[in-house]
Structure formats: structure tokens, C-alpha cells
Design a protein around this motif. Sequence first.
Motif, PDB file in Angstrom:
ATOM      1  N   ILE A  18       9.486   4.907   0.903  1.00  0.00           N
ATOM      2  CA  ILE A  18       9.302   4.067   2.081  1.00  0.00           C
ATOM      3  C   ILE A  18       8.026   4.525   2.784  1.00  0.00           C
ATOM      4  CG2 ILE A  18      10.804   5.542   3.504  1.00  0.00           C
ATOM      5  CD1 ILE A  18      11.673   2.934   4.963  1.00  0.00           C
ATOM      6  N   THR A  19       7.174   3.560   3.140  1.00  0.00           N
ATOM      7  CA  THR A  19       5.920   3.887   3.804  1.00  0.00           C
ATOM      8  C   THR A  19       6.100   3.939   5.321  1.00  0.00           C
ATOM      9  OG1 THR A  19       5.219   1.596   4.106  1.00  0.00           O
ATOM     10  CG2 THR A  19       4.712   2.633   1.990  1.00  0.00           C
ATOM     11  N   ASN A  20       5.037   4.354   5.988  1.00  0.00           N
ATOM     12  CA  ASN A  20       5.076   4.364   7.457  1.00  0.00           C
ATOM     13  C   ASN A  20       5.319   2.971   8.014  1.00  0.00           C
ATOM     14  OD1 ASN A  20       4.678   7.068   7.579  1.00  0.00           O
ATOM     15  ND2 ASN A  20       2.520   6.976   8.121  1.00  0.00           N
ATOM     16  N   GLY A  21       4.862   1.959   7.290  1.00  0.00           N
ATOM     17  CA  GLY A  21       5.051   0.585   7.737  1.00  0.00           C
ATOM     18  C   GLY A  21       6.400   0.002   7.379  1.00  0.00           C
ATOM     19  N   GLY A  22       7.204   0.774   6.657  1.00  0.00           N
ATOM     20  CA  GLY A  22       8.545   0.315   6.309  1.00  0.00           C
ATOM     21  C   GLY A  22       8.661  -0.359   4.953  1.00  0.00           C
TER      22      GLY A  22
ATOM     23  N   ARG B 262       3.933   8.662   3.445  1.00  0.00           N
ATOM     24  CA  ARG B 262       5.037   8.033   2.744  1.00  0.00           C
ATOM     25  C   ARG B 262       6.107   9.078   2.480  1.00  0.00           C
ATOM     26  NH1 ARG B 262       2.484   6.935  -1.812  1.00  0.00           N
ATOM     27  NH2 ARG B 262       3.335   8.761  -2.874  1.00  0.00           N
TER      28      ARG B 262
ATOM     29  N   SER C  27      16.055   4.410   3.958  1.00  0.00           N
ATOM     30  CA  SER C  27      15.729   4.069   5.342  1.00  0.00           C
ATOM     31  C   SER C  27      15.270   5.324   6.069  1.00  0.00           C
ATOM     32  CB  SER C  27      16.931   3.449   6.054  1.00  0.00           C
ATOM     33  OG  SER C  27      18.010   4.365   6.112  1.00  0.00           O
ATOM     34  N   ARG C  28      14.664   5.126   7.231  1.00  0.00           N
ATOM     35  CA  ARG C  28      14.190   6.270   8.007  1.00  0.00           C
ATOM     36  C   ARG C  28      14.450   6.026   9.483  1.00  0.00           C
ATOM     37  NH1 ARG C  28       7.932   6.556   6.595  1.00  0.00           N
ATOM     38  NH2 ARG C  28       7.951   8.209   8.150  1.00  0.00           N
ATOM     39  N   ASP C  29      14.781   7.088  10.185  1.00  0.00           N
ATOM     40  CA  ASP C  29      14.964   7.061  11.629  1.00  0.00           C
ATOM     41  C   ASP C  29      13.823   7.881  12.214  1.00  0.00           C
ATOM     42  OD1 ASP C  29      15.654   7.554  14.297  1.00  0.00           O
ATOM     43  OD2 ASP C  29      17.796   7.513  13.843  1.00  0.00           O
ATOM     44  N   ASN C  30      12.798   7.182  12.708  1.00  0.00           N
ATOM     45  CA  ASN C  30      11.610   7.892  13.199  1.00  0.00           C
ATOM     46  C   ASN C  30      11.918   8.725  14.441  1.00  0.00           C
ATOM     47  OD1 ASN C  30       9.929   6.900  11.162  1.00  0.00           O
ATOM     48  ND2 ASN C  30       9.522   5.026  12.307  1.00  0.00           N
TER      49      ASN C  30
ATOM     50  N   THR D 108       9.303  -0.687   1.163  1.00  0.00           N
ATOM     51  CA  THR D 108      10.152   0.109   0.269  1.00  0.00           C
ATOM     52  C   THR D 108       9.863  -0.217  -1.190  1.00  0.00           C
ATOM     53  OG1 THR D 108      11.922  -1.527   0.422  1.00  0.00           O
ATOM     54  CG2 THR D 108      11.984   0.319   1.963  1.00  0.00           C
TER      55      THR D 108
END
Length: 115
Positions: free
Chosen positions: A51-55, A33, A70-73, A57
Motif C-alpha cells: 500500500i502506498t502513501n496515497g492508498g 510504501r 490497510s493502514r491507520d496513519n 494497493t
Amino acid sequence: QVQLVESGGGLVQPGGSLRLSCAASGSIFSINRMGWYRQAPGKQRELVATITNGGATNYADSVRGRFTISRDNAENTLYLQMNSLKPEDTAVYYCNAYMWPINYWGQGTQVTVSS
């Protein structure tokens, strides 16, 4: 090991917007996370958003509806879009990565909301 580097802080007028970025490197594939925390002078560090790995929030009540995490993997980057900023949002903002059982922290970036 995970390294986190924040950027994007600064001085903004009340009602303005800022976007914080956090570039992650190292063993990022093991991160469970990520999140943003903040610490104002004389106060304890507090959660802003995660925000978790699964999105999934989670937001603090004080920022819900104004901030977006938000995250940009692909770019290994975490963001915090902050809108309708208030003077009480003034703090040092820290990026966090939780990789069981260790919390990693960035060096922090100052956000000042003032006219």
C-alpha cells in the motif's frame, strides 16, 4: 531509521481468518510504501500485498480477494486482514517499509493454517 514490530500470527484452521498488525516507529514520515511479504519453508520470500502513501494497493494473485491490506496513519500501524485461509498460506509473514533507497523489515510473525 524505521522500526517495525509485527503481531497477530498464530494457528488457524483452513477457512479461518487472522489479522496481522505492524506497528511502525522512527522516521515514518519518510516511508514511501509499506507492505507484507511471506516466506514458507524452503521457498523464497514473496510479496503478499503493498500500500502506498496515497492508498493504492497491490496484491499477489494468490491472495487477491481473500486478503486486505490497510493502514491507520494516526496509529502508525499497518494491517493485513486474511480471510478464507488455506494451508498454502502457512509462512512467516514480514512487514516491510520502503524508504528510498532502503527496505526495512520486521522480525516476522508465524502464520500456520492447519486442521
